[in-house]
Design a protein around this motif. Structure first.
Motif, PDB file in Angstrom:
ATOM      1  N   LEU A  11       6.144  -1.736  -4.070  1.00  0.00           N
ATOM      2  CA  LEU A  11       5.554  -1.037  -2.997  1.00  0.00           C
ATOM      3  C   LEU A  11       5.765  -1.713  -1.734  1.00  0.00           C
ATOM      4  CD1 LEU A  11       2.119  -0.911  -4.897  1.00  0.00           C
ATOM      5  CD2 LEU A  11       3.432   1.120  -4.073  1.00  0.00           C
ATOM      6  N   ASP A  12       5.559  -1.164  -0.563  1.00  0.00           N
ATOM      7  CA  ASP A  12       5.910  -1.744   0.616  1.00  0.00           C
ATOM      8  C   ASP A  12       4.498  -1.808   1.362  1.00  0.00           C
ATOM      9  OD1 ASP A  12       8.783  -1.588   1.304  1.00  0.00           O
ATOM     10  OD2 ASP A  12       8.619   0.316   0.695  1.00  0.00           O
ATOM     11  N   ASP A  13       4.688  -2.800   2.346  1.00  0.00           N
ATOM     12  CA  ASP A  13       3.275  -3.180   3.030  1.00  0.00           C
ATOM     13  C   ASP A  13       3.575  -1.989   4.407  1.00  0.00           C
ATOM     14  OD1 ASP A  13       2.982  -5.643   1.674  1.00  0.00           O
ATOM     15  OD2 ASP A  13       3.819  -6.906   3.234  1.00  0.00           O
ATOM     16  N   TYR A  14       2.358  -1.828   4.770  1.00  0.00           N
ATOM     17  CA  TYR A  14       2.445  -0.680   5.815  1.00  0.00           C
ATOM     18  C   TYR A  14       1.730  -1.330   7.099  1.00  0.00           C
ATOM     19  CZ  TYR A  14       1.741   3.574   8.688  1.00  0.00           C
ATOM     20  OH  TYR A  14       1.529   4.357   9.526  1.00  0.00           O
ATOM     21  N   THR A  15       2.259  -1.050   8.104  1.00  0.00           N
ATOM     22  CA  THR A  15       1.608  -1.684   9.309  1.00  0.00           C
ATOM     23  C   THR A  15       1.320  -0.573  10.322  1.00  0.00           C
ATOM     24  OG1 THR A  15       2.821  -3.677   9.251  1.00  0.00           O
ATOM     25  CG2 THR A  15       2.130  -3.190  11.444  1.00  0.00           C
ATOM     26  N   LEU A  16       0.167  -0.522  10.809  1.00  0.00           N
ATOM     27  CA  LEU A  16      -0.405   0.505  11.643  1.00  0.00           C
ATOM     28  C   LEU A  16      -0.425  -0.296  12.957  1.00  0.00           C
ATOM     29  CD1 LEU A  16      -1.640   3.076  11.837  1.00  0.00           C
ATOM     30  CD2 LEU A  16      -3.915   2.396  11.808  1.00  0.00           C
ATOM     31  N   ILE A  17       0.102   0.279  14.209  1.00  0.00           N
ATOM     32  CA  ILE A  17      -0.179  -0.378  15.513  1.00  0.00           C
ATOM     33  C   ILE A  17      -0.991   0.702  16.518  1.00  0.00           C
ATOM     34  CG2 ILE A  17       1.177  -1.077  17.616  1.00  0.00           C
ATOM     35  CD1 ILE A  17       3.327  -2.043  15.568  1.00  0.00           C
TER      36      ILE A  17
ATOM     37  N   THR B  38      -5.815   9.527   9.987  1.00  0.00           N
ATOM     38  CA  THR B  38      -6.066   8.271   9.011  1.00  0.00           C
ATOM     39  C   THR B  38      -6.524   8.484   7.642  1.00  0.00           C
ATOM     40  OG1 THR B  38      -8.431   8.431  10.031  1.00  0.00           O
ATOM     41  CG2 THR B  38      -6.718   6.882  11.080  1.00  0.00           C
ATOM     42  N   VAL B  39      -6.709   9.860   7.352  1.00  0.00           N
ATOM     43  CA  VAL B  39      -7.003  10.093   6.052  1.00  0.00           C
ATOM     44  C   VAL B  39      -6.051   9.398   4.963  1.00  0.00           C
ATOM     45  CG1 VAL B  39      -5.781  12.432   5.774  1.00  0.00           C
ATOM     46  CG2 VAL B  39      -8.044  11.834   4.352  1.00  0.00           C
ATOM     47  N   HIS B  40      -4.773   9.583   5.341  1.00  0.00           N
ATOM     48  CA  HIS B  40      -3.821   8.633   4.512  1.00  0.00           C
ATOM     49  C   HIS B  40      -3.899   7.255   4.100  1.00  0.00           C
ATOM     50  CE1 HIS B  40      -1.238  12.377   4.634  1.00  0.00           C
ATOM     51  NE2 HIS B  40      -1.319  12.408   6.254  1.00  0.00           N
ATOM     52  N   LEU B  41      -4.728   6.598   5.124  1.00  0.00           N
ATOM     53  CA  LEU B  41      -4.860   5.383   4.880  1.00  0.00           C
ATOM     54  C   LEU B  41      -6.058   5.044   4.015  1.00  0.00           C
ATOM     55  CD1 LEU B  41      -5.145   4.360   8.720  1.00  0.00           C
ATOM     56  CD2 LEU B  41      -3.328   3.617   6.892  1.00  0.00           C
ATOM     57  N   SER B  42      -6.994   5.972   3.662  1.00  0.00           N
ATOM     58  CA  SER B  42      -7.901   5.894   2.693  1.00  0.00           C
ATOM     59  C   SER B  42      -7.791   6.693   1.491  1.00  0.00           C
ATOM     60  CB  SER B  42      -9.308   6.422   3.258  1.00  0.00           C
ATOM     61  OG  SER B  42      -9.237   7.616   3.647  1.00  0.00           O
ATOM     62  N   THR B  43      -6.627   7.184   1.280  1.00  0.00           N
ATOM     63  CA  THR B  43      -6.260   7.887   0.135  1.00  0.00           C
ATOM     64  C   THR B  43      -5.769   6.806  -0.967  1.00  0.00           C
ATOM     65  OG1 THR B  43      -5.580   9.842   1.052  1.00  0.00           O
ATOM     66  CG2 THR B  43      -5.248   9.833  -1.045  1.00  0.00           C
ATOM     67  N   SER B  44      -6.189   6.824  -2.125  1.00  0.00           N
ATOM     68  CA  SER B  44      -5.630   5.864  -3.070  1.00  0.00           C
ATOM     69  C   SER B  44      -4.628   6.461  -3.802  1.00  0.00           C
ATOM     70  CB  SER B  44      -6.778   5.469  -4.095  1.00  0.00           C
ATOM     71  OG  SER B  44      -7.271   6.582  -4.620  1.00  0.00           O
ATOM     72  N   ASN B  45      -4.244   7.564  -3.770  1.00  0.00           N
ATOM     73  CA  ASN B  45      -3.293   8.124  -4.669  1.00  0.00           C
ATOM     74  C   ASN B  45      -1.826   7.961  -3.990  1.00  0.00           C
ATOM     75  OD1 ASN B  45      -1.224   9.454  -6.400  1.00  0.00           O
ATOM     76  ND2 ASN B  45      -2.375  11.342  -6.657  1.00  0.00           N
ATOM     77  N   ILE B  46      -1.188   6.679  -4.257  1.00  0.00           N
ATOM     78  CA  ILE B  46       0.011   6.587  -3.598  1.00  0.00           C
ATOM     79  C   ILE B  46       1.231   7.364  -3.963  1.00  0.00           C
ATOM     80  CG2 ILE B  46      -0.308   3.920  -3.396  1.00  0.00           C
ATOM     81  CD1 ILE B  46       1.334   3.333  -5.905  1.00  0.00           C
ATOM     82  N   TYR B  47       0.845   7.999  -4.959  1.00  0.00           N
ATOM     83  CA  TYR B  47       2.156   9.144  -5.437  1.00  0.00           C
ATOM     84  C   TYR B  47       2.371  10.400  -4.653  1.00  0.00           C
ATOM     85  CZ  TYR B  47       2.793   5.717  -9.390  1.00  0.00           C
ATOM     86  OH  TYR B  47       2.823   4.652 -10.247  1.00  0.00           O
ATOM     87  N   SER B  48       1.005  10.736  -4.164  1.00  0.00           N
ATOM     88  CA  SER B  48       1.132  11.833  -3.469  1.00  0.00           C
ATOM     89  C   SER B  48       0.905  11.819  -1.773  1.00  0.00           C
ATOM     90  CB  SER B  48       0.078  13.028  -3.898  1.00  0.00           C
ATOM     91  OG  SER B  48      -1.168  12.150  -3.692  1.00  0.00           O
ATOM     92  N   ASN B  49       0.632  10.521  -1.684  1.00  0.00           N
ATOM     93  CA  ASN B  49       0.371  10.255  -0.213  1.00  0.00           C
ATOM     94  C   ASN B  49       1.562   9.397   0.550  1.00  0.00           C
ATOM     95  OD1 ASN B  49      -1.319   9.849   2.127  1.00  0.00           O
ATOM     96  ND2 ASN B  49      -1.823   7.850   1.309  1.00  0.00           N
TER      97      ASN B  49
ATOM     98  N   ALA C  34       0.964  -1.427  -0.078  1.00  0.00           N
ATOM     99  CA  ALA C  34       0.151   0.013   0.019  1.00  0.00           C
ATOM    100  C   ALA C  34       0.845   1.123   0.019  1.00  0.00           C
ATOM    101  CB  ALA C  34      -0.851  -0.035   1.225  1.00  0.00           C
ATOM    102  N   MET C  35       2.148   1.244   0.173  1.00  0.00           N
ATOM    103  CA  MET C  35       2.818   2.468   0.465  1.00  0.00           C
ATOM    104  C   MET C  35       4.082   2.410  -0.409  1.00  0.00           C
ATOM    105  SD  MET C  35       4.975   3.531   3.885  1.00  0.00           S
ATOM    106  CE  MET C  35       6.284   4.641   3.988  1.00  0.00           C
ATOM    107  N   LEU C  36       3.985   3.599  -1.370  1.00  0.00           N
ATOM    108  CA  LEU C  36       4.993   4.168  -2.038  1.00  0.00           C
ATOM    109  C   LEU C  36       5.877   5.135  -1.324  1.00  0.00           C
ATOM    110  CD1 LEU C  36       6.663   3.844  -4.831  1.00  0.00           C
ATOM    111  CD2 LEU C  36       5.228   5.452  -5.585  1.00  0.00           C
ATOM    112  N   GLY C  37       7.091   4.775  -0.721  1.00  0.00           N
ATOM    113  CA  GLY C  37       7.851   5.791  -0.120  1.00  0.00           C
ATOM    114  C   GLY C  37       8.444   6.869  -0.658  1.00  0.00           C
TER     115      GLY C  37
END
Lengths: 479, 407
Positions: free
Chosen positions: B260-266, B299-310, B244-247
């Protein structure tokens, strides 16, 4: 403004093209439009020096007018030619050579003064030589003087060849300014040529620039801090040789292509120089417009090779090569680079090199070696750095033959180097010719079908590199 | 010959359509941004203003280019096809396991390192005068000679030596130090860092937080978590967002190149309540109140689909702000902590938050960051952590206590 930029490709060029074609009903308006666009193009990068160029246009227009009218009335014109030379060469001297001259005088006299720093106007050597060409062509009766200031302005400032050549001689385009025809064929060939040049610049030249710039920079740091092994030093020299060829010839391709798109036919500037088998032949294939300029306006007027004795011939050659070296930059290494080529051209001429048949491979190796060593001298920033770099090339000071980083560079850039070597030879041209001769053959048809796809891909990939903002150096600041 | 020109004509037609079409689309799409840039810069007083106008226009045109992201992907794909591992004149390099690192052919010696250590020591003296303790913490450098897999001769920008030197000088100056490289030595490299981001993973940050709590216990006898409750991952909800994550590095190289990387939320399962105040980039203070998720997470970052700007790393406290204050209303009697930190420490601070009554943070590199020395003098903290990521070890990051203290 660079051809290899988003602003040029998607803003400047489309607007200039569209308006130019909308004004197709009037050549005068088209020329006026192209002059305005060219001045804007130059002012984009040189907002101050655009006035210098305008001054050059005015001066050369009036000098051409005076010389032309004097000739009509059989009045002497020589003094006006001298004035033109003083103005044009003086302009070049002040902006390009004055700081170099003063710094050397101060050094020799032990003065504590420092030479003033004067920013070099981009393309001054190109547009000054073009301007001078106009006046000299009028003087030599190669062409008639131009009555329209705008047309002289367009000739000097026309954006395709303004900042990196080719150096267009006025007699070759005088007619075209007034009476050119823009055909579909010319436009098509021009746009394809431009795209090929863009690809050469962005994909080939810029990648070689990464290798060359890094390796020459490491050498500059000095062996005590950064070791440049022998193999890496040669990799740097070869990369620079490929960079300058693909960069310069790409700019010429783009300029010639753009010229065709606007109805102008410029002479070729490069003809696969790295396949030459002598330094003399190399210079018939490299930066042809500069060689022609010096031949027509310096070498021939001095007497060329048709002089009574060899001393004068050597003197004439020497003058041309001193000027050729200095034209490329105001530093001792440029002068030495000119002398380096002078020595081998002289040797080839007087030892009957060209009369000896065979040994083609050896001749080619000799030529490439001399050229690559010459480019190394050209690329360094001064003589001290030249010493450092050549020490690396020959492995002086116990420098090793290679190291891990050298092989890493080969791994990362090996493919580009291979492509560079292939495309520096007329392989593509030969394949093209071969296929053209067999137009009925399926291979030829397949090639014709694939060609548009390949060119579109080349364009898209070039834009992708530009959009990504990759390394995109401009190497003509010295010229 | 006919075929030759037919081929050229067709090619030229296609190229012309491409250039004019793309040009027109860009003009329509980017005209507002371009006009905005031009109008803001049109006040030309001197020649430098013209240069700035040109540079601004070129930048705006480039930034607003249509399909820019797709072009970056094409670029990355070509690098893959060419088996290249370095990007953009050795800015980033990918190791054999796909991890991107900063590259650099040489790293200049920083002669200021002893001075940075002295500045921390001076800050420590101020803190101790007021009865507090100061700990210098350095997270692991993304390039790890044991974990990274580069071919010999690869010019990785290795900040480990600089980190070693800073810790050495700080130790010499009497500062308590904590080298998180040692604490995370057994934490697998593959899970320690994102492949295409310069930050560590949230799991690694959690492990680092646990090590810091232990360090407080061992060094200062501060029993922040005597029952080992807060450090028990079973007391947290762990959500993994696969691929889900593009660093930050990946955004420059594209997904095709970096992946892409996996992202873990704790997130804590136990009850929490905070008031979080942050100084936003525009200078305004923004206050959020509620549970850990409500107050500390964006948490808005979790629902944004644009990996390039988020950036998913921004979920915790929006990555980094010049100043933050977290008040833990559930633990008003807990100690007070102040952190001089960078973005690496953000998730760590969030995990530390249940154990402290208040946590204040300053990011010295942030626009409008308060003066650290004055802040420490004007407030009372039980503990101060100075955290600096090895690549951030520079003069601006240690922008405090520059001069020797006046007794």
């Amino acid at each position: 403004m660079l051809f290899s930029s988003i602003v040029f490709l998607f803003y400047f060029l489309p607007v200039v093209l569209v308006v130019n074609y909308l004004l197709g009903f009037s050549r005068t308006l088209q020329n006026l439009w192209l002059l305005i666009a060219s001045l804007f193009f130059y002012a984009w990068g040189e907002p101050v020096y655009v006035f210098l160029m305008l001054a050059s246009i005015f001066a050369n227009y009036f000098l051409g007018l005076i010389i032309g009218k004097s000739k009509e009335k059989d009045k002497p014109t020589r003094r006006w030619v001298v004035v033109a030379c003083i103005i044009n060469i003086g302009l070049l001297f002040v902006f390009k050579y004055l700081p170099f001259t003063l710094s050397n005088i101060y050094r020799m006299t032990g003065s504590a003064l420092t030479a003033p720093k004067i920013a070099l106007p981009i393309g001054i050597s190109f547009f000054t030589f073009q301007a001078l060409s106009y006046v000299l062509d009028v003087q030599m009766n190669k062409t008639k003087y131009e009555k329209s200031l705008f047309y002289v302005g367009l000739y000097i400032a026309f954006f395709p060849q303004l900042i990196a050549g080719p150096i267009v001689q006025y007699n070759t385009v005088a007619q075209q300014i007034r009476e050119r025809r823009i055909t579909m064929r010319m436009f098509s060939v021009g746009l394809c040529r431009f795209t090929a040049g863009l690809g050469k610049k962005i994909l080939l030249s810029n990648n070689f620039a990464i290798l060359a710039d890094n390796i020459f920079n490491w050498s500059m740091i000095g062996q005590e801090f950064y070791e440049v092994p022998i193999l890496m030093a040669w990799l740097g020299s070869i990369s620079y040789s490929l960079q300058i060829y693909f960069d310069f010839s790409a700019y010429s391709d783009m300029a010639i292509g753009l010229g065709l798109m606007f109805g102008f036919r410029f002479d070729e500037n490069f003809n696969y120089p790295y396949i030459a088998k002598s330094i003399t032949e190399f210079w018939r294939r490299w930066h042809i417009s500069l060689s022609s300029w010096f031949r027509d306006y310096v070498y021939f007027p001095l007497g060329g090779s048709r002089v009574q004795n060899r001393d004068k011939e050597i003197r004439n050659l020497f003058i041309v090569w001193v000027l050729t070296g200095l034209w490329h930059g105001a530093e001792w290494n440029f002068l030495l680079w000119g002398m380096w080529h002078f020595i081998f051209i002289l040797a080839e001429r007087f030892f009957g090199y060209h009369e000896k048949p065979g040994y083609n491979v050896l001749k080619h190796i000799y030529t490439i070696f001399i050229v690559v060593v010459g480019w190394t001298l050209f690329r360094v920033t001064n003589l001290f750095q030249a010493g450092r770099y050549f020490a690396n090339l020959v492995g002086a000071n116990s420098i090793p033959f290679s190291n891990d980083m050298t092989w890493m560079l080969f791994r990362e850039y090996g493919i580009w180097l291979l492509l560079g070597v292939i495309f520096s030879m007329p392989v593509a041209q030969k394949i093209n010719d071969m296929l053209l001769e067999n137009t009925c053959k399926p291979l030829s048809i397949l090639y014709s079908v694939l060609y548009p796809v390949a060119m579109l891909l080349l364009f898209a990939v070039s834009v992708a590199y530009l959009a990504r903002g990759t390394y995109n150096p401009f190497i003509y600041f010295n010229f | 010959m006919k075929l030759f020109f037919a081929k050229k004509n067709l090619t030229a037609l296609l190229l012309l359509v491409a250039i004019l079409g793309f040009s027109a689309a860009n003009l329509l799409y980017g005209k507002d941004a371009l006009l905005e840039t031009l109008t803001t810069m049109l006040d030309i007083q001197k020649i430098e203003d013209v240069d700035a106008l040109v540079a601004g226009a070129e930048e705006a045109v480039s930034e607003q280019l249509l399909y820019k992201v797709q072009f970056v992907e094409v670029y990355g794909y070509i690098q893959k096809l060419l088996f290249k591992t370095e990007i953009d004149n050795f800015t980033y390099g990918q190791d054999d396991n796909g991890f991107l690192n900063y590259l650099g052919f040489f790293r200049e010696e920083d002669s200021m390192l002893p001075d940075y250590a002295q500045r921390v020591a001076r800050l420590k003296d101020i803190v101790e005068e007021k009865g507090g303790k100061l700990l210098l913490v350095t997270p692991p450098c993304k390039y790890d000679p044991q974990g990274s897999a580069y071919a010999p001769g690869y010019p990785v920008n290795d900040a480990n030596a600089r980190e070693d030197a800073l810790l050495l000088y700080a130790h010499e100056a009497g500062v308590d130090t904590m080298d998180l490289r040692e604490s995370l030595r057994d934490f697998p490299y593959q899970e320690r860092f994102f492949k295409a981001d310069h930050h560590w993973t949230i799991q690694a940050a959690f492990a680092a937080y646990s090590a810091i709590v232990q360090e407080f216990e061992d060094r200062y006898d501060l029993l922040l978590d005597p029952e080992n409750f807060y450090r028990d991952i079973n007391n947290y909800d762990v959500y993994t967002y696969k691929q889900a994550m593009l660093g930050s590095m990946g955004r420059n190289t594209g997904v095709v190149f970096s992946g892409l990387d996996d992202y873990t939320l704790i997130v804590p399962k136990f009850p929490t309540h905070y008031i979080n105040t942050a100084k936003e980039p525009n200078g305004m203070e923004l206050e959020t109140e509620g549970t850990f998720e409500e107050a500390l997470l964006d948490t808005v970052h979790l629902s944004t689909s644009n990996i390039y700007s988020n950036s998913l790393y921004s979920v915790y406290l929006q990555e980094v702000r010049a100043w933050n204050r977290i008040v833990n209303t559930e633990n008003p009697d807990g100690p007070k902590l102040f952190c001089v930190r960078d973005s690496y420490f953000t998730p760590v601070v969030c995990f530390l938050s249940p154990m402290f009554s208040e946590i204040h943070m300053i990011w010295p590199l942030g626009e409008g960051a308060p003066d650290v020395e004055r802040y420490v003098r004007e407030n009372d903290f039980d503990y101060v952590i100075v955290e600096v990521y090895p690549y951030n070890i520079n003069d601006d990051m240690f922008d405090f206590c520059r001069a020797a203290l006046v007794p």
